[in-house]
Write a protein that holds these residues in place. Structure first.
Motif, PDB file in Angstrom:
ATOM      1  N   UNK A  46     -10.144  -2.561   2.896  1.00 39.95           N
ATOM      2  CA  UNK A  46      -9.146  -3.608   2.718  1.00 39.95           C
ATOM      3  C   UNK A  46      -7.779  -3.033   2.406  1.00 39.95           C
ATOM      4  N   UNK A  47      -7.758  -1.996   1.561  1.00 36.38           N
ATOM      5  CA  UNK A  47      -6.489  -1.332   1.243  1.00 36.38           C
ATOM      6  C   UNK A  47      -5.885  -0.692   2.487  1.00 36.38           C
ATOM      7  N   UNK A  48      -6.731  -0.053   3.286  1.00 39.22           N
ATOM      8  CA  UNK A  48      -6.249   0.607   4.499  1.00 39.22           C
ATOM      9  C   UNK A  48      -5.634  -0.409   5.466  1.00 39.22           C
ATOM     10  N   UNK A  49      -6.308  -1.542   5.652  1.00 40.45           N
ATOM     11  CA  UNK A  49      -5.787  -2.564   6.563  1.00 40.45           C
ATOM     12  C   UNK A  49      -4.477  -3.151   6.048  1.00 40.45           C
ATOM     13  N   UNK A  54       1.565  -3.120   6.695  1.00 40.70           N
ATOM     14  CA  UNK A  54       2.887  -2.789   6.164  1.00 40.70           C
ATOM     15  C   UNK A  54       3.529  -1.633   6.930  1.00 40.70           C
ATOM     16  N   UNK A  55       2.851  -1.184   8.012  1.00 42.54           N
ATOM     17  CA  UNK A  55       3.337  -0.088   8.862  1.00 42.54           C
ATOM     18  C   UNK A  55       3.540   1.219   8.082  1.00 42.54           C
ATOM     19  N   UNK A  56       2.633   1.457   7.140  1.00 43.14           N
ATOM     20  CA  UNK A  56       2.676   2.707   6.384  1.00 43.14           C
ATOM     21  C   UNK A  56       2.029   3.805   7.235  1.00 43.14           C
ATOM     22  N   UNK A  57       2.626   4.972   7.266  1.00 44.65           N
ATOM     23  CA  UNK A  57       2.082   6.074   8.068  1.00 44.65           C
ATOM     24  C   UNK A  57       0.682   6.463   7.589  1.00 44.65           C
ATOM     25  N   UNK A  58      -0.133   6.947   8.531  1.00 45.01           N
ATOM     26  CA  UNK A  58      -1.531   7.265   8.218  1.00 45.01           C
ATOM     27  C   UNK A  58      -1.683   8.319   7.122  1.00 45.01           C
ATOM     28  N   UNK A  59      -0.800   9.310   7.134  1.00 42.15           N
ATOM     29  CA  UNK A  59      -0.888  10.361   6.115  1.00 42.15           C
ATOM     30  C   UNK A  59      -0.649   9.796   4.715  1.00 42.15           C
ATOM     31  N   UNK A  64      -3.031   7.256  -0.527  1.00 38.21           N
ATOM     32  CA  UNK A  64      -3.301   6.107  -1.392  1.00 38.21           C
ATOM     33  C   UNK A  64      -4.793   5.778  -1.427  1.00 38.21           C
ATOM     34  N   UNK A  65      -5.470   5.978  -0.310  1.00 39.91           N
ATOM     35  CA  UNK A  65      -6.923   5.746  -0.262  1.00 39.91           C
ATOM     36  C   UNK A  65      -7.647   6.690  -1.214  1.00 39.91           C
ATOM     37  N   UNK A  66      -7.251   7.950  -1.204  1.00 38.91           N
ATOM     38  CA  UNK A  66      -7.884   8.948  -2.081  1.00 38.91           C
ATOM     39  C   UNK A  66      -7.623   8.610  -3.547  1.00 38.91           C
TER      40      UNK A  66
END
Length: 247
Positions: A46-49, A54-59, A64-66
């Motif tokens: 859910x956080x990733x989606x 919000x067009x946040x870059x994958x890196x 933030x996921x970690x």
């Protein structure tokens, strides 16, 4: 239900209401560990989606996921990784290794292992799909269940022994098979067949690693259970990326 609440509160920082902690019952909840993985997976997914919207870059999203994952686990398994690597790579006797693993101080191998783990997680999560991000915490906790099932306990006492006894139960095997089939079915539905391949090779790698640790320590400890979760997740994320290049 209380067993699941105990497992959730023991393996996460998620607030759990009306939980009665019964030490003798905690081990019996180990087969519910993959359910904790599902909760983690849904929250992290859910956080990733949200970050994608919000067009946040994958890196940056991977970072933030970690951080969120560490918050959810309270860093419990990272401690297991550091302690296990400090002990195993010390190349000492079984008794000395167990002493090193119990030491609250972190050594060189522990620091290096955490750097490699977190760096690897960041790299591979930044290139992962939503499905993979949801699934990887489930796989880590399935592997922990299998780790307990194929092991004995290296210490004379501890929570880990309760987990091992329950993991050898037939019901725990059924849970393991059920979640394996569920993940494979999801891989087919979402046309991500590399997940199935990565899952198989992750199992094979972890079986070899845990067997080696069992021979070294004449069993495993709670730290090794945490290590199996984190290391299997890293292996899976890496193998999915490699598999995706060929499938």
């Amino acid at each position: 239900m209380n067993r699941f609440k105990m497992i959730l509160s023991f393996f996460s920082t998620i607030p759990v209401k009306n939980v009665q902690f019964i030490e003798s019952e905690l081990g019996k909840g180990i087969r519910m560990l993959p359910l904790v993985g599902i909760i983690f997976g849904c929250l992290i997914g859910g956080l990733f989606m949200l970050l994608q919207l919000l067009n946040i870059e994958n890196q940056i999203s991977a970072f933030f996921i970690i951080v969120f994952y560490i918050f959810l686990t309270g860093g419990l398994h990272l401690d297991g990784v550091a302690d296990t690597c400090d002990g195993i790579f010390s190349h000492r006797s079984k008794e000395r290794i167990l002493e090193i693993m119990k030491d609250s101080r972190i050594g060189t191998f522990g620091v290096v292992s955490l750097i490699v783990l977190l760096l690897g997680d960041w790299i591979f999560l930044s290139k992962s799909t939503v499905f993979v991000i949801i699934v990887f915490p489930i796989i880590g906790r399935k592997i922990a269940l299998w780790t307990c099932r194929m092991s004995t306990y290296a210490r004379e006492e501890g929570f880990g022994n309760q987990f091992i006894i329950e993991a050898k139960n037939t019901r725990s095997l059924i849970v393991f098979i059920f979640f394996t089939v569920l993940i494979c079915a999801g891989s087919i539905v979402f046309h991500q067949f590399e997940v199935i391949v990565a899952l198989i090779f992750t199992y094979l790698i972890m079986i070899a690693v845990i067997k080696r640790i069992n021979r070294k320590l004449d069993g495993i400890t709670g730290d090794v259970i945490g290590f199996s979760i984190e290391f299997s997740q890293l292996c899976f994320l890496c193998l999915v990326l490699i598999g995706g290049k060929f499938i």
